[in-house]
Structures are given as C-alpha cells and as structure tokens.
Design a protein around this motif. Sequence first.
Motif, mmCIF file in Angstrom:
data_model
loop_
_atom_site.group_PDB
_atom_site.id
_atom_site.type_symbol
_atom_site.label_atom_id
_atom_site.label_comp_id
_atom_site.label_asym_id
_atom_site.label_seq_id
_atom_site.Cartn_x
_atom_site.Cartn_y
_atom_site.Cartn_z
ATOM 1 N N ASP A 116 -1.645 1.200 1.588
ATOM 2 C CA ASP A 116 -1.851 -0.136 2.160
ATOM 3 C C ASP A 116 -2.964 -0.870 1.428
ATOM 4 O OD1 ASP A 116 0.140 0.456 3.973
ATOM 5 O OD2 ASP A 116 -1.252 1.075 5.543
ATOM 6 N N ASP A 117 -3.005 -0.703 0.104
ATOM 7 C CA ASP A 117 -3.949 -1.340 -0.810
ATOM 8 C C ASP A 117 -5.393 -0.855 -0.617
ATOM 9 O OD1 ASP A 117 -3.999 -2.992 -3.092
ATOM 10 O OD2 ASP A 117 -5.066 -4.550 -1.959
ATOM 11 N N THR A 118 -5.607 0.187 0.187
ATOM 12 C CA THR A 118 -6.932 0.782 0.333
ATOM 13 C C THR A 118 -7.057 1.948 -0.644
ATOM 14 O OG1 THR A 118 -7.063 0.221 2.682
ATOM 15 C CG2 THR A 118 -8.527 1.950 1.887
ATOM 16 N N PRO A 119 -8.019 1.928 -1.581
ATOM 17 C CA PRO A 119 -8.155 3.035 -2.536
ATOM 18 C C PRO A 119 -8.449 4.361 -1.846
ATOM 19 C CG PRO A 119 -9.328 1.100 -3.348
ATOM 20 C CD PRO A 119 -8.924 0.802 -1.931
ATOM 21 N N VAL A 120 -7.652 5.363 -2.180
ATOM 22 C CA VAL A 120 -7.872 6.727 -1.679
ATOM 23 C C VAL A 120 -7.972 7.713 -2.840
ATOM 24 C CG1 VAL A 120 -6.774 6.299 0.546
ATOM 25 C CG2 VAL A 120 -5.382 7.116 -1.380
ATOM 26 N N GLY A 121 -7.956 7.206 -4.063
ATOM 27 C CA GLY A 121 -8.110 8.049 -5.241
ATOM 28 C C GLY A 121 -8.525 7.214 -6.427
ATOM 29 N N PHE A 122 -9.159 7.856 -7.383
ATOM 30 C CA PHE A 122 -9.618 7.183 -8.605
ATOM 31 C C PHE A 122 -9.396 8.116 -9.782
ATOM 32 C CE2 PHE A 122 -12.900 6.925 -11.852
ATOM 33 C CZ PHE A 122 -12.853 5.596 -12.237
ATOM 34 N N ALA A 123 -8.930 7.570 -10.893
ATOM 35 C CA ALA A 123 -8.805 8.341 -12.125
ATOM 36 C C ALA A 123 -9.139 7.440 -13.298
ATOM 37 C CB ALA A 123 -7.403 8.918 -12.276
ATOM 38 N N GLY A 124 -9.779 8.021 -14.296
ATOM 39 C CA GLY A 124 -10.148 7.255 -15.471
ATOM 40 C C GLY A 124 -9.828 8.004 -16.746
#
Length: 213
Positions: free
Chosen positions: A70-78
């Motif tokens: 629902d457009d809420t960030p729950v993960g990050f990768a770079g």
Amino acid sequence: MRDSINSTAASNRVSLRRRENRDAEALFAMFNQPLCQRAMVLEPFGSADEVQAWCGSRGSDTFDLVATIDDTPVGFAGLYPCPGSQSHSGWVSLFVHDAFHGRGIGTTMMQAIVAASELLAGITRLQLIVFCDNESAISLYRKFGFKFEGRHEYFARRGDAFLPAFTMARLTATTPAKSLDTEQMPEAVRDLLALVEAYDAHRSAEQAGENAS
C-alpha cells in the motif's frame, strides 16, 4: 509509522519501485527496528534527514529501491557500482522491516537487484558484507549464488561486543548478460517486477540457446 505498518499487515501485495526522497521517514523507522539494527554495520541513523543524506551520498550510479505494501516501504535494497577499474563490481545492501520477515520480500528485492546489475549495469561481480550471526540473510544470499570469500574478526561493534563478519560475492559469466532491447528497457525500469520477469525470461532463453548449440 508503527500504526501505518500494522494497517498494511493484512495485505499480501508487495510492489517494488525506486526509492524516493519521500521515503526517508519510513526508512528511518525501518532501520531503527531491532533486527535491522542488529544487521547494520553503520551506526544507527539519528533522523530521517540522516537517512536521506546517506542515500544521497552514494553517488549518481546508485540503483536503490523499496518494497512497499500500500505504498508504505517495508524493505530497502541498494546496488552501488564501483568506480574505475572496478566498474564491473557492485556492493549490495538489503533490509526488510522486522514485521515482514519470512514473506519473500528479501527474495523479491534480490531478484530485482540481480536483474538490474546484469541487464542495466553490466555488473559481473556482486559483493556484500554480512555479520556471521545473521543466518537468515546468509541463507538468502547463498540462494542467489553468493559464496563466502572471507571471515573478518572484530569487524564491527554491537554494543560492547566485537563481531565477526563474512564477505560474500556472486560472480556471473566473464561476459555480462546481453542487454534487453532498448524499446523494452524504459517499461522494465518503471516496473521493477516486470524487470525481474524480463530477466528470468532473458536468462531462460540464453540457457535454451546454449543447450541447443
């Protein structure tokens, strides 16, 4: 932010998109979750502004993304390509919100990072650092072909304890995977899940060609 995260817990649809400046608050909250903090080599961020400054300092070639519900960030990768004579290499960073472990979000993000590294950046060596006690992350990385290259004692502190860390790397063929047709590329970049699917189809076609030859 906790209320926002809880409100999305019943949703099963995970989307991927490029990280945006508006994600700084959500990423700050995620990075300060207990499991995320245990996995971080960096000192804890003190504010959303510090998160944004760190993201902005990684260079113009950075390929970073967020997994959202629902457009809420729950993960990050770079993905952070190296310069100069190491331009065939790139560092990887990956975090999943504590409340969303075990849902395949890390796998989905890693699929996108691997696809982007080969199809967009032509990277043949992906490398990362992981604490030796982070068994779930190590299992994920090994699933994607990362292998141990070294163990480093007293690598970083967690509280008063000095922790060891592994360096791991994933090597592809000496020749980078061929790029997708340029007409396909903009659509694939806009929709990272489509990029993953395109990458899988691309590699399957290559393997079929090798088997037929």
